[in-house]
Design a protein around this motif. Sequence first.
Motif, PDB file in Angstrom:
ATOM      1  N   GLU A  74       0.853  -1.188   0.000  1.00 10.47           N
ATOM      2  CA  GLU A  74       0.000   0.000   0.000  1.00 10.47           C
ATOM      3  C   GLU A  74       0.889   1.238   0.000  1.00 10.47           C
ATOM      4  O   GLU A  74       0.772   2.088  -0.850  1.00 10.47           O
ATOM      5  N   HIS A  75       1.795   1.305   0.970  1.00  6.61           N
ATOM      6  CA  HIS A  75       2.801   2.366   0.980  1.00  6.61           C
ATOM      7  C   HIS A  75       4.026   1.872   1.733  1.00  6.61           C
ATOM      8  O   HIS A  75       3.991   0.832   2.385  1.00  6.61           O
ATOM      9  N   THR A 112       3.895   6.304  -1.962  1.00  7.18           N
ATOM     10  CA  THR A 112       2.804   5.436  -2.398  1.00  7.18           C
ATOM     11  C   THR A 112       3.034   4.971  -3.839  1.00  7.18           C
ATOM     12  O   THR A 112       2.201   4.273  -4.399  1.00  7.18           O
ATOM     13  N   TRP A 132       2.555   1.242  -4.882  1.00  2.00           N
ATOM     14  CA  TRP A 132       1.264   0.621  -4.580  1.00  2.00           C
ATOM     15  C   TRP A 132       1.071  -0.645  -5.415  1.00  2.00           C
ATOM     16  O   TRP A 132       1.312  -0.665  -6.618  1.00  2.00           O
ATOM     17  N   GLY A 148       1.018  -3.027   3.859  1.00  2.00           N
ATOM     18  CA  GLY A 148       0.265  -3.672   2.791  1.00  2.00           C
ATOM     19  C   GLY A 148      -0.558  -4.822   3.300  1.00  2.00           C
ATOM     20  O   GLY A 148      -0.851  -4.918   4.490  1.00  2.00           O
TER      21      GLY A 148
END
Length: 141
Positions: free
Chosen positions: A19-20, A71, A74, A110
């Motif tokens: 996710e980041h 990000t 991603w 994540g």
Amino acid sequence: MKIDTNACAGSTSEVRYLEHVQAVVSANATRRGDLELFLTSPMGTRSMILSRRANDDDSRDGFTKWPFMTTHTWGEYPQGTWTLEARFNGGTAPSSATGWLRGWSLVLHGTRAPPYAQLQAQDPHSKLAVVKKAHEDNAPE
């Protein structure tokens, strides 16, 4: 500088889909505002996580365990080698800044399950298509 990670593979905290990401950095410089930081993922995504700051003249405090986030990775597969690159950019004049990286660590945020399972890639070169393909190529057998 490089960090190799298995992203907690095999544990309940395993991250398979990013996710980041945070690079937690400790560094000092003769002129902190000239320091730029870039983070490159195992899939080759290069993110500027710290840009030049013309008004940041600090030469004493530096950064102590500062989390710099991106990000741009991603959905990527996080296992492998991450690279942190530090450089000085003095703007139009050559920079006489010097510094040292005291250390860094990586925090992966994540999930184990794909966050985009229901999404269809419209362009075969889109980020979504690229990360879906990478996960297919890295699927456990």
